[in-house]
Scaffold this active site. Sequence first.
Site, PDB file in Angstrom:
ATOM      1  N   LYS A  97       0.799  -1.233   0.000  1.00 36.68           N
ATOM      2  CA  LYS A  97       0.000   0.000   0.000  1.00 36.68           C
ATOM      3  C   LYS A  97       0.833   1.287   0.000  1.00 36.68           C
ATOM      4  O   LYS A  97       0.419   2.320   0.532  1.00 36.68           O
ATOM      5  CB  LYS A  97      -1.014   0.044   1.171  1.00 36.68           C
ATOM      6  CG  LYS A  97      -1.827  -1.194   1.391  1.00 36.68           C
ATOM      7  CD  LYS A  97      -2.313  -1.869   0.154  1.00 36.68           C
ATOM      8  CE  LYS A  97      -3.411  -1.154  -0.595  1.00 36.68           C
ATOM      9  NZ  LYS A  97      -3.764  -1.953  -1.836  1.00 36.68           N
TER      10      LYS A  97
ATOM     11  N   HIS B  96       6.959  -7.435  -2.211  1.00 36.97           N
ATOM     12  CA  HIS B  96       6.760  -6.758  -0.923  1.00 36.97           C
ATOM     13  C   HIS B  96       7.743  -7.300   0.107  1.00 36.97           C
ATOM     14  O   HIS B  96       7.603  -6.999   1.306  1.00 36.97           O
ATOM     15  CB  HIS B  96       5.339  -6.999  -0.405  1.00 36.97           C
ATOM     16  CG  HIS B  96       4.258  -6.273  -1.154  1.00 36.97           C
ATOM     17  ND1 HIS B  96       4.377  -4.970  -1.588  1.00 36.97           N
ATOM     18  CD2 HIS B  96       3.004  -6.670  -1.523  1.00 36.97           C
ATOM     19  CE1 HIS B  96       3.249  -4.605  -2.198  1.00 36.97           C
ATOM     20  NE2 HIS B  96       2.411  -5.618  -2.175  1.00 36.97           N
TER      21      HIS B  96
ATOM     22  N   SER C  96      -4.550   3.130   4.377  1.00 42.19           N
ATOM     23  CA  SER C  96      -4.758   2.430   3.109  1.00 42.19           C
ATOM     24  C   SER C  96      -4.842   0.922   3.344  1.00 42.19           C
ATOM     25  O   SER C  96      -5.712   0.247   2.781  1.00 42.19           O
ATOM     26  CB  SER C  96      -3.612   2.773   2.155  1.00 42.19           C
ATOM     27  OG  SER C  96      -3.812   2.168   0.911  1.00 42.19           O
TER      28      SER C  96
ATOM     29  N   VAL D  17      -1.057   8.116 -15.821  1.00 42.70           N
ATOM     30  CA  VAL D  17      -0.855   7.641 -14.446  1.00 42.70           C
ATOM     31  C   VAL D  17      -1.521   8.533 -13.396  1.00 42.70           C
ATOM     32  O   VAL D  17      -1.344   8.308 -12.200  1.00 42.70           O
ATOM     33  CB  VAL D  17       0.650   7.430 -14.114  1.00 42.70           C
ATOM     34  CG1 VAL D  17       1.302   6.514 -15.134  1.00 42.70           C
ATOM     35  CG2 VAL D  17       1.392   8.751 -13.999  1.00 42.70           C
TER      36      VAL D  17
ATOM     37  N   PHE E 149      -4.300   9.722 -10.947  1.00 47.34           N
ATOM     38  CA  PHE E 149      -5.170   8.876 -10.121  1.00 47.34           C
ATOM     39  C   PHE E 149      -6.499   8.572 -10.817  1.00 47.34           C
ATOM     40  O   PHE E 149      -6.895   7.407 -10.942  1.00 47.34           O
ATOM     41  CB  PHE E 149      -5.408   9.553  -8.766  1.00 47.34           C
ATOM     42  CG  PHE E 149      -6.297   8.752  -7.856  1.00 47.34           C
ATOM     43  CD1 PHE E 149      -5.785   7.706  -7.102  1.00 47.34           C
ATOM     44  CD2 PHE E 149      -7.653   9.043  -7.762  1.00 47.34           C
ATOM     45  CE1 PHE E 149      -6.615   6.952  -6.270  1.00 47.34           C
ATOM     46  CE2 PHE E 149      -8.484   8.295  -6.935  1.00 47.34           C
ATOM     47  CZ  PHE E 149      -7.966   7.245  -6.184  1.00 47.34           C
TER      48      PHE E 149
ATOM     49  N   MET F 204      -6.101   6.233 -13.797  1.00 49.35           N
ATOM     50  CA  MET F 204      -5.841   4.846 -13.378  1.00 49.35           C
ATOM     51  C   MET F 204      -7.093   4.217 -12.764  1.00 49.35           C
ATOM     52  O   MET F 204      -7.364   3.037 -12.948  1.00 49.35           O
ATOM     53  CB  MET F 204      -4.672   4.791 -12.397  1.00 49.35           C
ATOM     54  CG  MET F 204      -3.318   4.914 -13.093  1.00 49.35           C
ATOM     55  SD  MET F 204      -1.909   4.721 -11.977  1.00 49.35           S
ATOM     56  CE  MET F 204      -2.056   3.020 -11.450  1.00 49.35           C
TER      57      MET F 204
HETATM   58  S1  PPS Z   1      -0.567  -3.019  -3.186  1.00 53.74           S
HETATM   59  O1  PPS Z   1      -1.831  -3.802  -2.977  1.00 53.74           O
HETATM   60  O2  PPS Z   1       0.336  -3.164  -2.040  1.00 53.74           O
HETATM   61  O3  PPS Z   1       0.079  -3.329  -4.450  1.00 53.74           O
HETATM   62  O4  PPS Z   1      -1.086  -1.498  -3.205  1.00 53.74           O
HETATM   63  P1  PPS Z   1      -0.233  -0.260  -3.734  1.00 53.74           P
HETATM   64  O5  PPS Z   1      -0.405  -0.154  -5.194  1.00 53.74           O
HETATM   65  O6  PPS Z   1       1.147  -0.307  -3.201  1.00 53.74           O
HETATM   66  O7  PPS Z   1      -0.942   0.960  -3.001  1.00 53.74           O
HETATM   67  C1  PPS Z   1      -2.274   1.336  -3.242  1.00 53.74           C
HETATM   68  C2  PPS Z   1      -2.392   2.785  -2.831  1.00 53.74           C
HETATM   69  O8  PPS Z   1      -1.761   3.604  -3.842  1.00 53.74           O
HETATM   70  C3  PPS Z   1      -2.709   4.532  -4.337  1.00 53.74           C
HETATM   71  N1  PPS Z   1      -2.480   4.858  -5.761  1.00 53.74           N
HETATM   72  C4  PPS Z   1      -2.324   6.115  -6.203  1.00 53.74           C
HETATM   73  N2  PPS Z   1      -2.271   7.294  -5.537  1.00 53.74           N
HETATM   74  C5  PPS Z   1      -2.150   8.422  -6.296  1.00 53.74           C
HETATM   75  N3  PPS Z   1      -2.076   8.414  -7.641  1.00 53.74           N
HETATM   76  C6  PPS Z   1      -2.116   7.258  -8.340  1.00 53.74           C
HETATM   77  N4  PPS Z   1      -2.053   7.262  -9.665  1.00 53.74           N
HETATM   78  C7  PPS Z   1      -2.243   6.036  -7.606  1.00 53.74           C
HETATM   79  N5  PPS Z   1      -2.315   4.726  -7.954  1.00 53.74           N
HETATM   80  C8  PPS Z   1      -2.460   4.029  -6.813  1.00 53.74           C
HETATM   81  C9  PPS Z   1      -4.035   3.815  -4.140  1.00 53.74           C
HETATM   82  O9  PPS Z   1      -5.117   4.689  -4.267  1.00 53.74           O
HETATM   83  C10 PPS Z   1      -3.837   3.247  -2.740  1.00 53.74           C
HETATM   84  O10 PPS Z   1      -3.859   4.266  -1.744  1.00 53.74           O
HETATM   85  P2  PPS Z   1      -5.189   4.748  -0.954  1.00 53.74           P
HETATM   86  O11 PPS Z   1      -4.708   5.718   0.097  1.00 53.74           O
HETATM   87  O12 PPS Z   1      -5.800   3.530  -0.339  1.00 53.74           O
HETATM   88  O13 PPS Z   1      -6.065   5.410  -1.951  1.00 53.74           O
END
Ligand code: PPS
Length: 293
Positions: free
Chosen positions: A46, A107, A137, A227, A229, A232
């Site tokens: 996350k 991870h 998250s 990319v 948010f 995506m």
């Molecule tokens: S995992 O399951 O561990 O692979 O998840 P991971 O991708 O590491 O983390 C998910 C969080 O990253 C946020 N996210 C983004 N934030 C901003 N911009 C973009 N483009 C973006 N893509 C993924 C995603 O929303 C999750 O965070 P939270 O706070 O839950 O929204």
Amino acid sequence: MMDSPSRPKLFDFHGVSMTSSFTDNWETVQNFQARPDDVVIATYPKSGTTWVSYILDLLYFGQMSPERQNTIPIYERVPFLEITESGFKGTDHADQLPTTPRLIKTHLPVQFVPKSFWGQNCRMVYVARNAKDNMVSSFHFARMNSYIPEPGDWNSHFQKFLAGKMLFGSWYDHVNCWWKKKQTYSNLHYMFYEDLVEDTGREIDKLCSFLSLSPSAEEKTRVMSEVKFDNMKNNAMTNYSAKPGMNFEISPFLRKGIVGDWKNHFTVAQNEEFNEDYKKKMKDPTLQFRTEI
Ligand code: PPS
């Protein structure tokens, strides 16, 4: 709250809390043969794994067929090394990838990374996210993803996070040990989720410089747009909507994507407890996180 019987259980694995989906294939993972041009995307869960995976995927393969862009979900383009799910192994997935270089997600805490990656001097991109937002998250993710342990209520999740009883272990150990690795392993680019939110273009430039990539101005503009948010979140290939086990009615995978959502979750007392505990665990002054930007 009791874990439902269908949810996996955490157990201690060489000092790190894990579930069997990430230890069942252990020997094969440990003996995985890296290639010198492999690029590893390593994170504590996350922290922005999917975001950086998609950035790298577009930088390397964004010019390939539209069919690839429209039909292959990001988690199939970027294998998750240590996972075993319904008999499907991340190591096989990586070995069968048709594209080069291989982008490989992990991870794993740094001490568990297969030796071959270091031996081949592979490039590693580590993405770290501040603990408070990470905790929020992972709370929502654990509520919606039946393949990982249930979080319980917010306060019990909070306490487990502080105690390091989380899948892939303690956030504190993870970010610190990867940070220390930089001192002895130069092919490691350590980046922060908060920096990516603040200035995605700047962080893409740093990634390109690390990876010796030189996209045209148009390519970079396109990557930056793809990319974002919202883009995506609306893209079925990056929003995880096709992945089984996730209930988007509880919480979407791309949930908020911001810095500072912890303020909507932490009570004043929890914030004080967290800050006190944080000071004790995060002694290295060179590793600084931002909880707001
Ligand atoms: S995992 O399951 O561990 O692979 O998840 P991971 O991708 O590491 O983390 C998910 C969080 O990253 C946020 N996210 C983004 N934030 C901003 N911009 C973009 N483009 C973006 N893509 C993924 C995603 O929303 C999750 O965070 P939270 O706070 O839950 O929204």
